[in-house]
Design a protein around this motif. Structure first.
Motif, PDB file in Angstrom:
ATOM      1  N   PHE A 194       0.827  -1.213   0.000  1.00  0.00           N
ATOM      2  CA  PHE A 194       0.000   0.000   0.000  1.00  0.00           C
ATOM      3  C   PHE A 194       0.858   1.259   0.000  1.00  0.00           C
ATOM      4  CE2 PHE A 194      -3.814  -2.260   2.224  1.00  0.00           C
ATOM      5  CZ  PHE A 194      -4.129  -2.845   1.009  1.00  0.00           C
ATOM      6  N   TYR A 195       1.900   1.249   0.819  1.00  0.00           N
ATOM      7  CA  TYR A 195       2.761   2.420   0.919  1.00  0.00           C
ATOM      8  C   TYR A 195       3.526   2.650  -0.381  1.00  0.00           C
ATOM      9  CZ  TYR A 195       1.802   2.216   5.926  1.00  0.00           C
ATOM     10  OH  TYR A 195       1.186   2.194   7.148  1.00  0.00           O
ATOM     11  N   LYS A 196       3.991   1.574  -0.997  1.00  0.00           N
ATOM     12  CA  LYS A 196       4.701   1.718  -2.273  1.00  0.00           C
ATOM     13  C   LYS A 196       3.791   2.350  -3.325  1.00  0.00           C
ATOM     14  CE  LYS A 196       5.828  -2.516  -3.028  1.00  0.00           C
ATOM     15  NZ  LYS A 196       6.343  -3.646  -3.832  1.00  0.00           N
ATOM     16  N   GLN A 197       2.567   1.843  -3.416  1.00  0.00           N
ATOM     17  CA  GLN A 197       1.639   2.369  -4.416  1.00  0.00           C
ATOM     18  C   GLN A 197       1.325   3.840  -4.162  1.00  0.00           C
ATOM     19  OE1 GLN A 197      -0.595  -1.936  -5.067  1.00  0.00           O
ATOM     20  NE2 GLN A 197      -1.802  -0.189  -4.398  1.00  0.00           N
ATOM     21  N   THR A 198       1.185   4.199  -2.887  1.00  0.00           N
ATOM     22  CA  THR A 198       0.914   5.600  -2.549  1.00  0.00           C
ATOM     23  C   THR A 198       2.092   6.483  -2.938  1.00  0.00           C
ATOM     24  OG1 THR A 198      -0.473   4.920  -0.685  1.00  0.00           O
ATOM     25  CG2 THR A 198       0.350   7.189  -0.678  1.00  0.00           C
ATOM     26  N   CYS A 199       3.316   6.016  -2.653  1.00  0.00           N
ATOM     27  CA  CYS A 199       4.511   6.832  -2.915  1.00  0.00           C
ATOM     28  C   CYS A 199       4.789   7.020  -4.399  1.00  0.00           C
ATOM     29  CB  CYS A 199       5.726   6.209  -2.245  1.00  0.00           C
ATOM     30  SG  CYS A 199       5.718   6.333  -0.441  1.00  0.00           S
ATOM     31  N   VAL A 200       4.317   6.097  -5.226  1.00  0.00           N
ATOM     32  CA  VAL A 200       4.499   6.257  -6.671  1.00  0.00           C
ATOM     33  C   VAL A 200       3.813   7.536  -7.158  1.00  0.00           C
ATOM     34  CG1 VAL A 200       3.766   5.316  -8.905  1.00  0.00           C
ATOM     35  CG2 VAL A 200       4.920   3.848  -7.256  1.00  0.00           C
ATOM     36  N   ALA A 201       2.747   7.951  -6.477  1.00  0.00           N
ATOM     37  CA  ALA A 201       2.014   9.160  -6.883  1.00  0.00           C
ATOM     38  C   ALA A 201       2.873  10.414  -6.821  1.00  0.00           C
ATOM     39  CB  ALA A 201       0.776   9.334  -5.999  1.00  0.00           C
ATOM     40  N   PHE A 202       3.891  10.435  -5.950  1.00  0.00           N
ATOM     41  CA  PHE A 202       4.714  11.648  -5.853  1.00  0.00           C
ATOM     42  C   PHE A 202       6.204  11.405  -6.073  1.00  0.00           C
ATOM     43  CE2 PHE A 202       3.075  10.193  -1.722  1.00  0.00           C
ATOM     44  CZ  PHE A 202       4.220   9.794  -1.064  1.00  0.00           C
ATOM     45  N   PHE A 203       6.639  10.136  -6.191  1.00  0.00           N
ATOM     46  CA  PHE A 203       8.048   9.860  -6.503  1.00  0.00           C
ATOM     47  C   PHE A 203       8.236   9.142  -7.838  1.00  0.00           C
ATOM     48  CE2 PHE A 203       9.081   9.999  -1.765  1.00  0.00           C
ATOM     49  CZ  PHE A 203       9.837  11.164  -1.875  1.00  0.00           C
ATOM     50  N   ASP A 204       7.169   8.630  -8.433  1.00  0.00           N
ATOM     51  CA  ASP A 204       7.209   7.869  -9.680  1.00  0.00           C
ATOM     52  C   ASP A 204       7.810   6.473  -9.500  1.00  0.00           C
ATOM     53  OD1 ASP A 204       6.091  10.025 -10.927  1.00  0.00           O
ATOM     54  OD2 ASP A 204       7.913  10.655 -11.979  1.00  0.00           O
ATOM     55  N   ARG A 205       8.987   6.422  -8.876  1.00  0.00           N
ATOM     56  CA  ARG A 205       9.658   5.144  -8.683  1.00  0.00           C
ATOM     57  C   ARG A 205      10.189   5.069  -7.249  1.00  0.00           C
ATOM     58  NH1 ARG A 205      13.365   3.826 -14.040  1.00  0.00           N
ATOM     59  NH2 ARG A 205      11.620   3.581 -15.519  1.00  0.00           N
ATOM     60  N   VAL A 206       9.867   3.981  -6.532  1.00  0.00           N
ATOM     61  CA  VAL A 206      10.332   3.839  -5.147  1.00  0.00           C
ATOM     62  C   VAL A 206      10.802   2.409  -4.904  1.00  0.00           C
ATOM     63  CG1 VAL A 206       8.797   5.640  -4.257  1.00  0.00           C
ATOM     64  CG2 VAL A 206       8.006   3.268  -4.298  1.00  0.00           C
ATOM     65  N   PHE A 207      11.648   2.255  -3.878  1.00  0.00           N
ATOM     66  CA  PHE A 207      12.076   0.920  -3.472  1.00  0.00           C
ATOM     67  C   PHE A 207      12.309   0.908  -1.972  1.00  0.00           C
ATOM     68  CE2 PHE A 207      16.204   2.938  -3.715  1.00  0.00           C
ATOM     69  CZ  PHE A 207      17.004   2.270  -2.803  1.00  0.00           C
ATOM     70  N   GLU A 208      12.310  -0.297  -1.411  1.00  0.00           N
ATOM     71  CA  GLU A 208      12.568  -0.458   0.016  1.00  0.00           C
ATOM     72  C   GLU A 208      13.286  -1.781   0.264  1.00  0.00           C
ATOM     73  OE1 GLU A 208      10.298   0.206   4.211  1.00  0.00           O
ATOM     74  OE2 GLU A 208       9.218  -1.036   2.784  1.00  0.00           O
ATOM     75  N   ILE A 209      14.212  -1.760   1.226  1.00  0.00           N
ATOM     76  CA  ILE A 209      14.861  -2.966   1.728  1.00  0.00           C
ATOM     77  C   ILE A 209      14.505  -3.053   3.205  1.00  0.00           C
ATOM     78  CG2 ILE A 209      17.048  -4.160   2.104  1.00  0.00           C
ATOM     79  CD1 ILE A 209      18.236  -2.432  -0.149  1.00  0.00           C
ATOM     80  N   ALA A 210      13.645  -3.983   3.577  1.00  0.00           N
ATOM     81  CA  ALA A 210      13.114  -3.980   4.941  1.00  0.00           C
ATOM     82  C   ALA A 210      12.510  -5.337   5.289  1.00  0.00           C
ATOM     83  CB  ALA A 210      12.059  -2.888   5.088  1.00  0.00           C
ATOM     84  N   PRO A 211      12.286  -5.596   6.593  1.00  0.00           N
ATOM     85  CA  PRO A 211      11.700  -6.879   6.995  1.00  0.00           C
ATOM     86  C   PRO A 211      10.225  -6.997   6.610  1.00  0.00           C
ATOM     87  CG  PRO A 211      11.970  -5.443   8.900  1.00  0.00           C
ATOM     88  CD  PRO A 211      12.673  -4.782   7.761  1.00  0.00           C
ATOM     89  N   VAL A 212       9.832  -8.222   6.366  1.00  0.00           N
ATOM     90  CA  VAL A 212       8.449  -8.575   6.046  1.00  0.00           C
ATOM     91  C   VAL A 212       8.069  -9.743   6.954  1.00  0.00           C
ATOM     92  CG1 VAL A 212       6.877  -9.399   4.256  1.00  0.00           C
ATOM     93  CG2 VAL A 212       8.749  -7.854   3.651  1.00  0.00           C
ATOM     94  N   TYR A 213       6.819  -9.765   7.433  1.00  0.00           N
ATOM     95  CA  TYR A 213       6.398 -10.784   8.403  1.00  0.00           C
ATOM     96  C   TYR A 213       5.201 -11.560   7.881  1.00  0.00           C
ATOM     97  CZ  TYR A 213       9.251  -7.761  11.365  1.00  0.00           C
ATOM     98  OH  TYR A 213      10.277  -7.008  11.872  1.00  0.00           O
ATOM     99  N   ARG A 214       5.280 -12.880   7.977  1.00  0.00           N
ATOM    100  CA  ARG A 214       4.176 -13.741   7.568  1.00  0.00           C
ATOM    101  C   ARG A 214       3.902 -14.770   8.666  1.00  0.00           C
ATOM    102  NH1 ARG A 214       3.154 -13.056   1.871  1.00  0.00           N
ATOM    103  NH2 ARG A 214       3.998 -10.983   1.470  1.00  0.00           N
ATOM    104  N   ALA A 215       2.713 -14.772   9.225  1.00  0.00           N
ATOM    105  CA  ALA A 215       2.359 -15.690  10.321  1.00  0.00           C
ATOM    106  C   ALA A 215       1.823 -16.995   9.744  1.00  0.00           C
ATOM    107  CB  ALA A 215       1.337 -15.041  11.242  1.00  0.00           C
ATOM    108  N   GLU A 216       2.712 -17.735   9.078  1.00  0.00           N
ATOM    109  CA  GLU A 216       2.317 -19.000   8.467  1.00  0.00           C
ATOM    110  C   GLU A 216       3.115 -20.141   9.085  1.00  0.00           C
ATOM    111  OE1 GLU A 216       1.414 -17.575   3.907  1.00  0.00           O
ATOM    112  OE2 GLU A 216       3.496 -17.865   4.506  1.00  0.00           O
TER     113      GLU A 216
END
Length: 315
Positions: A194-216
């Motif tokens: 969601f945050y990536k899609q929102t940021c495309v509106a004002f940066f055009d291109r964005v990236f992130e290197i960060a943790p992701v969590y899955r409760a599986e």
């Protein structure tokens, strides 16, 4: 210094090679001691490498007090030695013991491989990571992130840092970790989508290197409850083909980056990196045809993906 020593706050293999015929001084940990008749090999471990040094009676320092795991400040002369790792060897002229281990390591850190069950290794993780092969994985991870970041910035992407405690899941479902956040329900982020899609509106291109969590709950190598995600989002695309081409170029760049900057680590781990030229592309239904399956299924299972990769290698 006044006595001609070259003092380095942090020494590298390149520094040692440049110092052949000269003197160096640096801090290290005693990785292993091999005592011979009239001398001893002392392997010195820094944060990046293990280098061979030689102790002789002419060296100033209490050798009898030295042990594996001791942290020392050493001074010595550098010489070329084809039989030693990295092609250099240090003849010690003096050393000072900075600290000694309280007790012997519970793991065989100085062996090429520790050789213990994963449960034992995790119990003594901070000790296990003193083994060069164990910690080398972190260097490869560093290289992947470094190559990814460099590629993204060169291609006009802006780096963002999105929240990891969120009010709702980005992909729905029950596979998110729930927690109390000042009396309210919150969740660990399963994706920065969601945050990536929102940021495309004002940066055009964005990236992130960060943790992701899955409760599986899982018992496979295909799932992780916590991992570092390399995410990017780009606007002004004509089709998914644009995204696929960007991904391919990124993977090619990262592989080349690892070869250029992490060659010694790749050799240590005996890694053969894939040659990323043109990644084969097929539609989902074409994939089913290749696998000899009916068109009435809606997903590929793990073995299907393995079989497709084998097909791609051959064809």
């Amino acid at each position: 210094t006044a006595d001609g020593r070259a003092v380095l706050e942090q020494i590298t293999i390149e520094d040692l090679k440049k110092a052949v015929g000269g003197t160096v001084a640096f801090g290290a940990c005693v990785h292993k001691i091999r005592t011979m008749k009239d001398f001893a090999f002392v392997l010195l471990r820094t944060g990046d490498f293990v280098v061979q040094s030689v102790y002789t009676p002419a060296c100033k320092g209490d050798f009898s007090a030295l042990s594996e795991g001791a942290y020392v400040s050493v001074t010595g002369t550098v010489a070329e030695e084809a039989r030693a790792a990295y092609g250099v060897e240090i003849t010690l002229t003096s050393f000072e013991i900075l600290s000694l281990p309280h007790e012997a390591y519970p793991l065989h850190v100085s062996n090429r491989r520790i050789g213990c069950p994963i449960e034992t290794e995790l119990e003594y993780r901070s000790v296990a990571l003193r083994n060069p092969i164990e910690r080398a994985v972190f260097k490869i991870s560093e290289g992947v992130c470094g190559g990814f970041r460099e590629f993204m910035i060169k291609n006009g992407f802006t780096e963002i840092h999105t929240p990891k405690i969120v009010a709702a899941g980005a992909e729905g479902g029950a596979n998110i970790f729930k927690l109390k956040y000042f009396g309210k329900n919150a969740y660990l982020a399963q994706s920065p989508q969601f945050y990536k899609q929102t940021c495309v509106a004002f940066f055009d291109r964005v990236f992130e290197i960060a943790p992701v969590y899955r409760a599986e709950k899982h018992n496979s190598t295909r799932h992780l409850n916590e991992y570092i995600g390399l995410d990017f989002e780009m606007g002004f695309i004509r089709s998914m083909q644009d995204v696929m081409e960007m991904e391919t170029a990124m993977l090619r760049y990262v592989m080349d980056y690892l070869k250029e900057h992490y060659g010694d680590t790749l050799t240590l781990l005996d890694i053969t990196l894939p040659e990323v030229k043109t990644i084969p592309v097929v539609t989902f239904f074409e994939a089913l045809d290749i696998l000899g399956k009916n068109h009435n299924q809606f997903d590929l299972d793990p073995q299907d993906e393995v079989d497709l990769c084998e097909y791609a290698k051959k064809e």
